[in-house]
Motif scaffolding. Structure first.
Motif, short mmCIF file in Angstrom:
data_model
loop_
_atom_site.label_atom_id
_atom_site.label_comp_id
_atom_site.label_asym_id
_atom_site.label_seq_id
_atom_site.Cartn_x
_atom_site.Cartn_y
_atom_site.Cartn_z
N PHE A 258 0.87 -1.18 0.00
CA PHE A 258 0.00 0.00 0.00
C PHE A 258 0.91 1.24 0.00
CE2 PHE A 258 -3.45 -2.37 2.67
CZ PHE A 258 -3.71 -3.19 1.59
N LEU A 259 0.85 2.01 -1.05
CA LEU A 259 1.62 3.25 -1.15
C LEU A 259 0.65 4.41 -0.93
CD1 LEU A 259 4.13 4.91 -1.78
CD2 LEU A 259 3.67 4.57 -4.23
N LEU A 260 0.70 5.00 0.27
CA LEU A 260 -0.33 5.94 0.70
C LEU A 260 0.22 7.36 0.81
CD1 LEU A 260 -1.93 3.72 3.51
CD2 LEU A 260 -2.38 3.71 1.04
N ASP A 261 -0.46 8.27 0.17
CA ASP A 261 -0.12 9.70 0.21
C ASP A 261 -0.66 10.29 1.52
OD1 ASP A 261 0.18 12.40 -0.19
OD2 ASP A 261 -0.81 12.45 -2.15
N LEU A 286 -8.25 -9.98 2.95
CA LEU A 286 -6.97 -10.69 2.84
C LEU A 286 -7.05 -12.10 3.42
CD1 LEU A 286 -4.54 -7.81 3.88
CD2 LEU A 286 -5.08 -8.59 1.56
N ARG A 287 -6.27 -13.01 2.81
CA ARG A 287 -6.17 -14.39 3.28
C ARG A 287 -4.83 -14.59 3.96
NH1 ARG A 287 -6.42 -16.57 -2.63
NH2 ARG A 287 -4.87 -14.92 -2.64
N PRO A 288 -4.66 -15.66 4.73
CA PRO A 288 -3.38 -15.90 5.43
C PRO A 288 -2.19 -15.96 4.47
CG PRO A 288 -5.08 -17.33 6.33
CD PRO A 288 -5.69 -16.65 5.14
N GLU A 289 -2.40 -16.46 3.24
CA GLU A 289 -1.28 -16.58 2.30
C GLU A 289 -0.91 -15.25 1.65
OE1 GLU A 289 -4.95 -18.30 0.05
OE2 GLU A 289 -4.21 -18.09 2.12
N ASP A 290 -1.75 -14.22 1.82
CA ASP A 290 -1.43 -12.89 1.29
C ASP A 290 -0.54 -12.14 2.28
OD1 ASP A 290 -3.15 -13.37 -0.88
OD2 ASP A 290 -4.88 -12.65 0.26
N LYS A 291 0.16 -11.13 1.79
CA LYS A 291 0.95 -10.29 2.69
C LYS A 291 0.89 -8.84 2.22
CE LYS A 291 5.23 -11.95 0.48
NZ LYS A 291 6.54 -12.60 0.72
N VAL A 292 1.04 -7.94 3.21
CA VAL A 292 0.87 -6.51 2.96
C VAL A 292 1.98 -5.73 3.64
CG1 VAL A 292 -0.57 -4.50 3.45
CG2 VAL A 292 -1.62 -6.59 2.65
N ALA A 293 2.51 -4.75 2.92
CA ALA A 293 3.41 -3.74 3.51
C ALA A 293 2.77 -2.38 3.27
CB ALA A 293 4.79 -3.82 2.88
N ILE A 294 3.09 -1.42 4.14
CA ILE A 294 2.55 -0.07 3.98
C ILE A 294 3.71 0.92 3.89
CG2 ILE A 294 1.14 1.77 4.96
CD1 ILE A 294 -0.54 -0.30 6.34
N PRO A 306 6.33 -3.30 7.71
CA PRO A 306 7.01 -4.26 6.85
C PRO A 306 6.03 -5.32 6.37
CG PRO A 306 7.56 -4.65 9.15
CD PRO A 306 6.77 -3.38 9.11
N SER A 307 6.39 -6.09 5.37
CA SER A 307 5.49 -7.09 4.80
C SER A 307 4.96 -8.02 5.89
CB SER A 307 6.23 -7.89 3.72
OG SER A 307 5.32 -8.65 2.98
N THR A 308 3.64 -8.07 6.01
CA THR A 308 2.95 -8.76 7.10
C THR A 308 1.90 -9.70 6.55
OG1 THR A 308 3.29 -6.83 8.53
CG2 THR A 308 1.61 -8.41 9.23
N ASN A 309 1.79 -10.90 7.12
CA ASN A 309 0.82 -11.88 6.65
C ASN A 309 -0.61 -11.37 6.80
OD1 ASN A 309 2.78 -13.73 5.96
ND2 ASN A 309 2.70 -14.81 7.92
N GLY A 310 -1.46 -11.76 5.85
CA GLY A 310 -2.86 -11.33 5.86
C GLY A 310 -3.63 -11.78 7.08
N SER A 311 -3.13 -12.80 7.81
CA SER A 311 -3.80 -13.27 9.03
C SER A 311 -3.61 -12.29 10.19
CB SER A 311 -3.27 -14.65 9.42
OG SER A 311 -1.86 -14.61 9.60
N LYS A 313 -4.38 -9.23 10.77
CA LYS A 313 -5.19 -8.07 10.39
C LYS A 313 -5.12 -6.94 11.42
CE LYS A 313 -8.52 -10.34 7.32
NZ LYS A 313 -7.75 -11.56 7.13
N GLU A 314 -5.08 -7.30 12.70
CA GLU A 314 -5.06 -6.27 13.73
C GLU A 314 -3.80 -5.43 13.63
OE1 GLU A 314 -5.44 -5.85 18.62
OE2 GLU A 314 -5.81 -7.78 17.63
N GLU A 315 -2.66 -6.05 13.38
CA GLU A 315 -1.40 -5.32 13.24
C GLU A 315 -1.44 -4.40 12.02
OE1 GLU A 315 3.41 -6.25 12.75
OE2 GLU A 315 1.99 -7.88 13.18
N ILE A 316 -2.02 -4.88 10.91
CA ILE A 316 -2.12 -4.06 9.70
C ILE A 316 -3.04 -2.87 9.95
CG2 ILE A 316 -2.74 -4.05 7.25
CD1 ILE A 316 -2.22 -7.10 7.25
N LEU A 317 -4.18 -3.13 10.60
CA LEU A 317 -5.15 -2.06 10.87
C LEU A 317 -4.57 -1.02 11.82
CD1 LEU A 317 -8.41 -4.19 11.21
CD2 LEU A 317 -7.91 -2.54 9.41
N ASN A 318 -3.80 -1.45 12.81
CA ASN A 318 -3.18 -0.50 13.74
C ASN A 318 -2.24 0.44 13.02
OD1 ASN A 318 -4.51 -1.47 15.99
ND2 ASN A 318 -2.88 -2.89 16.59
#
Length: 612
Positions: A258-261, A286-294, A306-311, A313-318
């Motif tokens: 996610f590249l966020l302005d 997102l599924r567990p096999e997906d991963k996201v970085a912001i 940093p790149s985080t597993n889709g499972s 979700k709380e860490e990504i949302l925070n």
């Protein structure tokens, strides 16, 4: 004794409250009995409330004596007191605005001594100006002296003579940003700029539910010919591509960045706060096999997650919730860091993609379109694609957003409200993120014995040269899982026998195939598999079968209504007999099941545009 009395008093209050509390259900529709999504339903004097869903339905907890306020842009608000009802269905009526009250002038400079205020391009006059100004302010969260929005110039396609130019070639386009951007202008009481109206994106905003492909290719081809609604002397050729739908659980793993302005220009309610709500919807998919970085960028760029597993979700949302806006826009650094992060976490055989969310205002770093193109094309060839979500108004840079998505093998959407975010990031999750065919090109050769002239409606910035069709190095559009693409040609029929061209060095003669008049055109498609470098060719003939008024499909009629609306908004010289009544009737007659309510919303937009 005192304790017993107190207990009995509390019990009485609880019983009284429970008896007066109740649940209200209902549906909100317009005067044509069409459901209205996004209507605000608020308990008067409080901030407690809800909004209608895509079917116009709502549920709210109230007490007897409460007053519910129903409000929606362009509609007259209603207040209803709660007595003994359990179901309240509401019909909202359009707010008719007199020409002495609102004059659309574009974004004009504000002056302190001016008699009439200027809010979001609406100059308000007359006795009702105070109310109208408050109403306009509610939908305008920015404070700009000038409109600095940027759009690429569109020079409308003209008719081509079939003997001189029998072949039409273009790249497909599944972007739909123009439609939601046009909707934003209209609901704010403005006519959209001419160059903001890309008719192909308006047509392709809607799902036409073509039949799924059955053969070896990842898409099915559909075509239909019927009388042109705005010119009885002409025909309209409708061509549709339906991408194979892959269920979410069967999609390959995604490596997303996610590249966020978060620059200062994003500091308004319709930008960063809406962006956060939109990405929360995506995170929930997102599924567990997906991963996201912001990655974020403002005065400088940084990796906030940093790149985080889709499972997780709380860490990504925070990480998402902690973002705030401020600073200038270091677009170059942000793009480079996002690509670096994507490469470091690359998934072989997966979906490696950056999702850029911005108002497009790159004012520090990479600012020229050419520099951005070179960077994005290089990374695209390495298997990292980029999609774009646009937000905001006033300084919105549509031209840059479109370039980024086109060059990066991605989609481009404009998010004007949370319902649009749901459409793009939930309903069309697979198509938005997963490419099933890339560099998809269409080439049509018209039969000069039948067709005298033809005109492609829209796709002006997707036109290709004839020789580009066979050139595998030439970039073209992408098709996502479940996506469909529709193109319309207006055709003038040959009314008399063709004469040979009166040229000095060559003669043009029609062959037996043309003179048989069995085919109106031949259509070719080229596409590559997502990882492929060599294109695959499909050829199909279009027979000269004209649908009657009784057999014409809903898809044909509705796409024609959307195209006609675009012609009216653009004040096109090719609009023929287009008028709002004809187009509204055409759209209403072809609305179909409309399970998501998008076609009904389109009809309401045309009614609003008619009043403007």
């Amino acid at each position: 004794m005192r304790a017993i009395t107190l207990l009995l008093g509390l019990l009485g209050i609880i019983i009284s409250t429970s008896l007066s509390a109740k649940t209200i259900n209902g549906v909100v529709t317009d005067e044509s009995n069409l459901a209205i999504p996004g209507v605000s339903v608020i308990i008067k004097g409080t901030t407690n409330g809800t909004s209608t869903n895509i079917d116009g339905k709502y549920t709210i907890e109230v007490e007897k004596g409460d007053i519910l306020i129903y409000s929606f842009v362009g509609m007259i608000s209603q207040e209803i007191e709660i007595t003994d009802q359990s179901v309240i269905n509401v019909t909202m009526r359009a707010e008719h605005i007199g020409v002495d009250e609102v004059v659309v002038v574009g974004f004009s400079k504000k002056t302190k001594k001016s008699f009439s205020g200027s809010v979001a391009g609406i100059r308000i006059r007359g006795a009702s100006s105070r109310k109208a100004k408050r109403h306009a302010m509610a939908f305008c969260e920015y404070d700009m002296d000038y409109n600095t929005e940027g759009y690429s110039t569109i020079n409308e396609n003209n008719y081509k003579n079939t003997v001189e130019s029998p072949v039409s070639t273009f790249s497909i386009d599944v972007d739909a940003a123009s439609y939601s951007n046009v909707r934003r202008f209209l609901t704010n009481g403005e006519k959209p700029p001419i160059d903001a109206i890309r008719i192909e994106e308006m047509i392709n905003y809607f799902n036409y539910h073509y039949e799924q492909p059955k053969g070896e290719h990842p898409f099915a081809i559909h075509h239909e010919i019927a009388e042109c609604p705005w010119n009885n002397d002409n025909l309209l050729l409708h061509i549709g591509l339906q991408g194979k739908k892959i269920e979410a659980e069967n999609l390959p793993a995604s490596n997303l960045v996610f590249l966020l302005d978060v620059s200062g220009s994003m500091n308004s309610q319709n930008k960063l706060p809406l962006l956060k709500k939109a990405f929360k919807l995506l995170i929930n998919q997102l599924r567990p096999e997906d991963k996201v970085a912001i990655v974020v960028y403002a005065g400088s760029s940084g990796l906030v997650l940093p790149s985080t597993n889709g499972s997780e979700k709380e860490e990504i949302l925070n990480a998402l919730n902690k973002l705030s806006a401020g600073g200038s826009t270091a677009g170059a650094a942000g793009l480079k860091l996002a690509y670096k992060t994507a490469r470091e976490n690359f998934i072989d055989g997966g979906n490696n993609r950056i999702i850029l969310a911005t108002d497009g205002d790159f004012n520090v770093g990479i600012s020229s379109n050419a520099e951005m193109e070179r960077l994005i094309e290089k990374e695209r060839n390495n298997g990292v694609f980029i999609s774009v979500l646009g937000f905001g108004m006033g300084n919105y840079k549509d031209d840059k957003m479109e370039i980024i998505a086109d060059k990066g093998n991605g989609n481009y959407s404009y998010i004007d409200n949370i319902l649009e975010a749901k459409k793009v990031l939930v309903n069309e999750f697979g198509g938005t993120l997963h490419t099933i065919a890339k560099d998809v090109k269409i080439q049509i050769e018209f039969n000069p014995a039948i067709v005298e002239e033809y005109r492609l409606i829209g796709y002006e910035n997707r036109m290709l040269n004839k020789e580009d069709f066979d050139d595998d190095k030439k970039d073209a559009g992408e098709l996502g899982s479940g996506h469909n693409v529709t193109a319309l040609y207006e055709i003038k029929l040959a009314k008399k026998k063709r004469k040979n061209q009166n040229l000095k060095y060559q003669d043009t003669k029609l062959n037996a195939k043309a003179l048989s008049k069995d085919e109106i055109a031949s259509v070719k498609f080229r596409y590559k598999n997502p990882k492929g470098r060599k294109s695959i060719l499909i050829t199909e003939e279009i027979p000269m079968n004209v649908s009657s008024e009784q057999t014409i499909s809903e898809n044909f009629q509705f796409s024609a209504a959307v195209a006609g609306f675009g012609l009216l908004l653009r004040k096109s010289k090719h609009k023929g007999n287009c008028n709002y009544k004809m187009l509204i009737d055409l759209a209403q007659n072809s609305k179909g099941k409309d399970e998501e309510g998008y076609r009904g919303e389109f009809i309401r937009l045309m009614k609003l545009a008619k009043h403007l």
